[in-house]
Design a protein around this motif. Structure first.
Motif, mmCIF file in Angstrom:
data_model
loop_
_atom_site.group_PDB
_atom_site.id
_atom_site.type_symbol
_atom_site.label_atom_id
_atom_site.label_comp_id
_atom_site.label_asym_id
_atom_site.label_seq_id
_atom_site.Cartn_x
_atom_site.Cartn_y
_atom_site.Cartn_z
ATOM 1 N N ALA A 181 -49.324 17.947 58.418
ATOM 2 C CA ALA A 181 -48.672 19.055 59.123
ATOM 3 C C ALA A 181 -49.183 20.406 58.646
ATOM 4 N N HIS A 182 -49.269 21.352 59.591
ATOM 5 C CA HIS A 182 -49.665 22.706 59.235
ATOM 6 C C HIS A 182 -48.601 23.338 58.334
ATOM 7 N N GLY A 183 -49.033 24.323 57.584
ATOM 8 C CA GLY A 183 -48.113 25.029 56.699
ATOM 9 C C GLY A 183 -48.280 26.522 56.855
ATOM 10 N N HIS A 184 -47.699 27.273 55.937
ATOM 11 C CA HIS A 184 -47.773 28.726 55.991
ATOM 12 C C HIS A 184 -48.618 29.251 54.836
ATOM 13 N N THR A 185 -49.481 30.210 55.153
ATOM 14 C CA THR A 185 -50.288 30.855 54.125
ATOM 15 C C THR A 185 -49.419 31.856 53.367
#
Length: 318
Positions: A68-72
Motif C-alpha cells: 500500500a502507498h504511504g505518506h512522505t
C-alpha cells in the motif's frame, strides 16, 4: 472457535504477548509502539477490505497492505519504499507466528509473499522484527547457552572474529557494556549492552564459573565458544556456526542475504538510525572506513543524498 476470532481481538492478544517481550527486555517499548501502530493500521485496512476476522486475512489482503502507498514527510501519497514493505511483511509474519503460538490460527498469509532483495548480492542487516525474533529464540531459561551469548554479543555490535574471544571478565555490568578486543579489521572498543543482552551474558558468565572444572583457569573461559582451544579461524568458525543456527531458528536460513554479520549490521544500523551519523556507527562497530560501514549497514549515502531521503531510509508510513 478460532475461525471466528475477530482480527481486532487477535491483534490485541498479540500485542499483549509482545508486552511480555518488553518486560523480558527482548523488545524495546519504542519497537512495541511502532509495531502496534502498524498492526492497528493493518486491522483497519483489512476491515475496509472485508476481512474483519482473523481467518479472513489471506495472502491477497496481506500483500495489498504490504504494497500500500504511504505518506512522505511532506504528507504526499506515494509508493512505499522497499524497506517499508519489508518491515510490514516482517511485522505481519511475527504477528501470525505469535498468533499461532497463542492457538488463534494455524496459517501465515505472508508465507508466499516475495519481495525484491533489499541489497543485491550483499549481506543485509536484520530488521527490527527479525532482531526481536532472534532474542526470543535465544531462550536461556534452563541453561544459558553459547548460542544465546553469541547472539547477545553480535546484537551489541561484535563481529564473529571478536565474539569468540570475549570472556566473563570483559563484561562491565555496572556500566552495561562489554569490551570488544578488536580484530585485524576492527578496533578495540566498549559496546553498550541493552537489558536483554546484559541479562544473557551475566547468566552465561555465572553458568561458566559454576560449571567449569577446578583445573580450568578462569581467564580461559569464553562466553560464546567451548573451552577447547583452536586457531583464531577455528574459533571464528564456531561462532559463525552458532549464529547461523540462531538464524535458522527464526526462519532465515534460506535467505542468501542473511549471514552472521547481518546481526552485527543490525546493531550498527540501529546506532545510525538513532544518531543519523555514519561516523558514530563506525566507532560503535570498530570500523575505520565510513564507506565500509555504510555498505555493511545498508546505507546508500550517495543515492540518499541525491534523493533527499532521511538517514533511516524509511520515509513512509509503515
Amino acid at each position: 472457535m478460532a475461525d471466528e476470532v475477530p482480527l481486532a481481538a487477535a491483534v490485541t492478544a498479540v500485542l499483549a504477548a509482545w508486552q511480555e517481550l518488553v518486560a523480558r527486555g527482548e523488545m524495546s517499548p519504542q519497537t512495541l509502539s511502532r509495531f502496534g501502530q502498524l498492526l492497528r493500521r493493518f486491522e483497519a485496512f483489512a476491515a475496509v477490505r472485508g476481512a474483519p476476522l482473523l481467518a479472513d486475512v489471506d495472502a491477497a489482503v496481506a500483500a495489498q497492505f504490504i504494497d500500500a502507498h504511504g505518506h512522505t514527510r511532506h504528507r504526499h501519497v506515494a509508493p512505499a519504499s522497499l524497506s517499508t514493505r519489508h518491515l510490514r511483511r516482517s511485522v505481519l509474519r511475527m504477528c501470525f507466528a505469535t498468533a499461532r503460538r497463542l492457538a488463534l490460527t494455524d496459517t501465515d498469509p505472508t508465507r508466499d509473499i516475495d519481495l525484491p532483495a533489499r541489497l543485491c548480492g550483499a549481506t543485509r542487516p536484520l530488521d527490527e522484527a527479525e532482531a526481536v525474533e532472534l532474542r526470543r529464540a535465544a531462550d536461556f531459561t534452563d541453561r544459558p547457552t553459547r548460542h544465546s551469548a553469541a547472539a547477545a554479543l553480535a546484537l551489541a555490535g561484535g563481529f564473529s572474529g571478536e565474539i569468540g574471544h570475549i570472556a566473563p571478565r570483559d563484561i562491565d555490568l555496572a556500566c552495561a557494556r562489554v569490551w570488544m578486543h578488536g580484530s585485524a579489521k576492527t578496533q578495540p572498543r566498549w559496546c553498550p549492552l541493552d537489558a536483554w543482552s546484559a541479562q544473557v551474558l551475566a547468566a552465561r558468565a555465572h553458568h561458566l564459573h559454576a560449571t567449569a572444572p577446578p583445573e580450568q583457569a578462569p581467564h580461559r573461559l569464553r562466553l560464546a565458544v567451548s573451552v577447547r582451544g583452536g586457531t583464531d579461524e577455528q574459533v571464528q568458525a564456531r561462532v559463525c556456526v552458532a549464529l547461523r543456527d540462531m538464524l535458522k531458528r527464526i526462519g532465515l536460513g534460506a535467505d542468501r542475504s542473511v549471514r552472521p554479520a547481518s546481526i552485527t549490521a543490525y546493531a550498527g544500523r540501529a546506532v545510525f538510525t538513532a544518531t543519523g551519523r555514519i561516523e558514530v556507527a563506525a566507532r560503535h562497530l570498530g570500523m575505520a572506513s565510513l564507506d565500509s560501514t555504510a555498505a555493511l549497514i545498508g546505507y546508500q549515502w550517495r543515492a540518499e543524498a541525491t534523493h533527499h531521503t532521511p538517514p533511516n531510509g524509511v520515509d513512509f508510513d509503515a
